[in-house]
Design an enzyme around this catalytic site. Structure first.
Site, PDB file in Angstrom:
ATOM      1  N   ALA A 111       0.859  -1.163   0.000  1.00 19.50           N
ATOM      2  CA  ALA A 111       0.000   0.000   0.000  1.00 19.50           C
ATOM      3  C   ALA A 111       0.908   1.228   0.000  1.00 19.50           C
ATOM      4  CB  ALA A 111      -0.886  -0.012   1.235  1.00 19.50           C
ATOM      5  N   GLU A 137       4.450  -5.135   7.378  1.00 21.36           N
ATOM      6  CA  GLU A 137       3.779  -4.004   8.032  1.00 21.36           C
ATOM      7  C   GLU A 137       4.245  -3.798   9.462  1.00 21.36           C
ATOM      8  OE1 GLU A 137       2.280  -6.357   6.226  1.00 21.36           O
ATOM      9  OE2 GLU A 137       0.823  -5.442   4.874  1.00 21.36           O
TER      10      GLU A 137
HETATM   11  C1  HXC Z   1       5.091   4.309  -1.128  1.00 21.89           C
HETATM   12  C2  HXC Z   1       6.970   3.306  -1.927  1.00 21.89           C
HETATM   13  C3  HXC Z   1       6.588   2.066  -1.365  1.00 21.89           C
HETATM   14  C4  HXC Z   1       5.353   2.024  -0.663  1.00 21.89           C
HETATM   15  C5  HXC Z   1       8.467   1.793  -2.353  1.00 21.89           C
HETATM   16  N1  HXC Z   1       8.139   3.085  -2.526  1.00 21.89           N
HETATM   17  N2  HXC Z   1       7.545   1.166  -1.639  1.00 21.89           N
HETATM   18  N3  HXC Z   1       6.223   4.400  -1.799  1.00 21.89           N
HETATM   19  N4  HXC Z   1       4.653   3.162  -0.572  1.00 21.89           N
HETATM   20  N5  HXC Z   1       4.894   0.900  -0.141  1.00 21.89           N
HETATM   21  C6  HXC Z   1       8.899   4.126  -3.230  1.00 21.89           C
HETATM   22  C7  HXC Z   1      10.119   4.549  -2.432  1.00 21.89           C
HETATM   23  O1  HXC Z   1       9.750   5.477  -1.449  1.00 21.89           O
HETATM   24  C8  HXC Z   1      10.979   5.142  -3.512  1.00 21.89           C
HETATM   25  O2  HXC Z   1      10.483   6.428  -3.839  1.00 21.89           O
HETATM   26  C9  HXC Z   1      10.682   4.252  -4.718  1.00 21.89           C
HETATM   27  O3  HXC Z   1       9.431   3.611  -4.434  1.00 21.89           O
HETATM   28  C10 HXC Z   1      11.728   3.180  -4.932  1.00 21.89           C
HETATM   29  O4  HXC Z   1      11.866   2.426  -3.717  1.00 21.89           O
HETATM   30  P1  HXC Z   1      13.277   2.189  -3.005  1.00 21.89           P
HETATM   31  O5  HXC Z   1      12.988   1.920  -1.579  1.00 21.89           O
HETATM   32  O6  HXC Z   1      14.227   3.267  -3.322  1.00 21.89           O
HETATM   33  O7  HXC Z   1      13.754   0.870  -3.734  1.00 21.89           O
HETATM   34  P2  HXC Z   1      14.735  -0.270  -3.180  1.00 21.89           P
HETATM   35  O8  HXC Z   1      15.847   0.359  -2.399  1.00 21.89           O
HETATM   36  O9  HXC Z   1      15.038  -1.141  -4.339  1.00 21.89           O
HETATM   37  O10 HXC Z   1      13.862  -1.104  -2.105  1.00 21.89           O
HETATM   38  C11 HXC Z   1      12.745  -1.840  -2.515  1.00 21.89           C
HETATM   39  C12 HXC Z   1      11.880  -2.216  -1.304  1.00 21.89           C
HETATM   40  C13 HXC Z   1      11.548  -0.948  -0.474  1.00 21.89           C
HETATM   41  C14 HXC Z   1      12.649  -3.230  -0.399  1.00 21.89           C
HETATM   42  C15 HXC Z   1      10.611  -2.914  -1.816  1.00 21.89           C
HETATM   43  O11 HXC Z   1      11.000   0.018  -1.374  1.00 21.89           O
HETATM   44  C16 HXC Z   1      10.541  -1.153   0.619  1.00 21.89           C
HETATM   45  O12 HXC Z   1      10.849  -1.704   1.681  1.00 21.89           O
HETATM   46  N6  HXC Z   1       9.288  -0.691   0.397  1.00 21.89           N
HETATM   47  C17 HXC Z   1       8.234  -0.736   1.403  1.00 21.89           C
HETATM   48  C18 HXC Z   1       7.730  -2.134   1.561  1.00 21.89           C
HETATM   49  C19 HXC Z   1       6.628  -2.163   2.593  1.00 21.89           C
HETATM   50  O13 HXC Z   1       6.814  -1.872   3.784  1.00 21.89           O
HETATM   51  N7  HXC Z   1       5.422  -2.505   2.180  1.00 21.89           N
HETATM   52  C20 HXC Z   1       4.273  -2.593   3.044  1.00 21.89           C
HETATM   53  C21 HXC Z   1       3.545  -1.285   3.008  1.00 21.89           C
HETATM   54  S1  HXC Z   1       2.160  -1.314   4.117  1.00 21.89           S
HETATM   55  P3  HXC Z   1      11.451   7.724  -3.839  1.00 21.89           P
HETATM   56  O14 HXC Z   1      10.493   8.838  -4.104  1.00 21.89           O
HETATM   57  O15 HXC Z   1      12.141   7.765  -2.527  1.00 21.89           O
HETATM   58  O16 HXC Z   1      12.375   7.420  -4.984  1.00 21.89           O
HETATM   59  C22 HXC Z   1       1.062  -2.271   3.304  1.00 21.89           C
HETATM   60  C23 HXC Z   1      -0.113  -2.865   3.995  1.00 21.89           C
HETATM   61  C24 HXC Z   1      -1.011  -1.902   4.469  1.00 21.89           C
HETATM   62  O17 HXC Z   1       1.166  -2.549   2.177  1.00 21.89           O
HETATM   63  C25 HXC Z   1      -1.622  -2.329   5.733  1.00 21.89           C
HETATM   64  C26 HXC Z   1      -1.652  -1.239   6.720  1.00 21.89           C
HETATM   65  C27 HXC Z   1      -0.370  -0.422   6.724  1.00 21.89           C
END
Ligand code: HXC
Length: 257
Positions: A65, A131
């Site tokens: 998300a 999360e």
């Molecule tokens: C918003 C996101 C995002 C996310 C990545 N991006 N994931 N933006 N929401 N979930 C954005 C980053 O901010 C970044 O933008 C760009 O995408 C590229 O990501 P990087 O982190 O630079 O890439 P990398 O270093 O290759 O790492 C990849 C990754 C990492 C390991 C997948 O992006 C990551 O950990 N993402 C979050 C994963 C996560 O926690 N997902 C769960 C979300 S909560 P900029 O602008 O900085 O370039 C959820 C459930 C909801 O989904 C339930 C309640 C919360």
């Protein structure tokens, strides 16, 4: 196209939907959700379309998300808007759909993949519910669907540690139907979707309804539901066609009636 964050393409009877927010690794914001609701409803309503494939990019199916969209929200706002409630509409799609997953399927990305009828994964796929690392929990069904898919031990461990699960472990654990080399993912997904699209459409819906009933009913209720739906298909032209085609040693020519 009428969409901003997804690409929709029809290939014969198969609808291909591609998540397309590469700058955010396909993070699922409200625009993506609304566009998927619209695209899936259009697919369900279009009799020429018989299977759908949802995919992302090579690097990410979806990295979750959209954290930036959620960050500042409070309880009242989340509750009033029933935040994430719209995903229920995607799960009510009656016709078959497959998630084709390469790269990251994290948080909401993993949850959306699990909403599909089944997942085909590239060997590069990485699933996770991270999360907890953000101070929250899954919010689109992940705690439930992951537990149904892989059992309590792995689901609990994944939710509590936030670790990622690779494609091979995901297949071994029952999360994905099949793993293929990343380069073959789309060919395999489309080929599988075409095979499903070539089946009797009402039988496809009925098979999907009865497998899904296993999650909602007791065994006895589910078996009764199955038998009644099975009986019901004997009122269709496609049952007559399918069984006649078998006897005549030719492929079935389905009408969806
Ligand atoms: C918003 C996101 C995002 C996310 C990545 N991006 N994931 N933006 N929401 N979930 C954005 C980053 O901010 C970044 O933008 C760009 O995408 C590229 O990501 P990087 O982190 O630079 O890439 P990398 O270093 O290759 O790492 C990849 C990754 C990492 C390991 C997948 O992006 C990551 O950990 N993402 C979050 C994963 C996560 O926690 N997902 C769960 C979300 S909560 P900029 O602008 O900085 O370039 C959820 C459930 C909801 O989904 C339930 C309640 C919360």
């Amino acid at each position: 196209s009428q969409y901003e964050t997804i690409l929709v393409e029809q290939r014969g009877a198969v609808t291909l939907v591609t998540l397309n927010r590469p700058q955010a690794l396909n993070a699922l914001n409200s625009t993506v959700l609304q566009e998927l609701i619209d695209a899936f409803a259009a697919y369900d309503a279009d009799a020429s379309q018989r299977c759908l494939v949802l995919t992302g990019s090579e690097k990410a199916f979806a990295a979750g998300a959209d954290i930036k969209e959620m960050q500042a929200q409070g309880f009242a706002q989340m509750y009033a808007s029933n935040f994430f409630g719209g995903w229920e509409q995607v799960t009510r799609t009656r016709k078959p759909w497959i998630a084709a997953v390469a790269g990251f399927a994290l948080g909401g990305g993993c949850e959306v993949a699990m909403m599909a009828d089944f997942i085909i994964a590239a060997d590069s796929a990485k699933f996770g519910q991270p999360e907890i690392k953000l101070g929250v929990t899954p919010g689109m069904g992940g705690s439930q669907r992951l537990t149904w898919a892989v059992g309590k031990a792995k689901a609990m461990e994944m939710c509590l540690t936030g670790r990622m699960m690779g494609a091979e472990e995901a297949e071994r654990s029952g999360l994905v139907a099949k793993v293929v080399p990343a380069a073959d993912l789309m060919d395999e997904a489309i080929k599988t979707a075409e095979a499903i699209a070539g089946m009797a459409p009402l039988a496809a819906i009925a098979n999907k309804e009865m497998v899904n009933a296993a999650f909602e009913m007791t065994l006895a209720q589910g078996i009764n539901f199955e038998r009644r739906l099975f009986h019901g298909l004997f009122g269709t032209e496609d049952q007559k066609e399918g069984m006649t085609a078998f006897v005549e040693k030719r492929p079935g020519n389905w009408t969806g009636k």
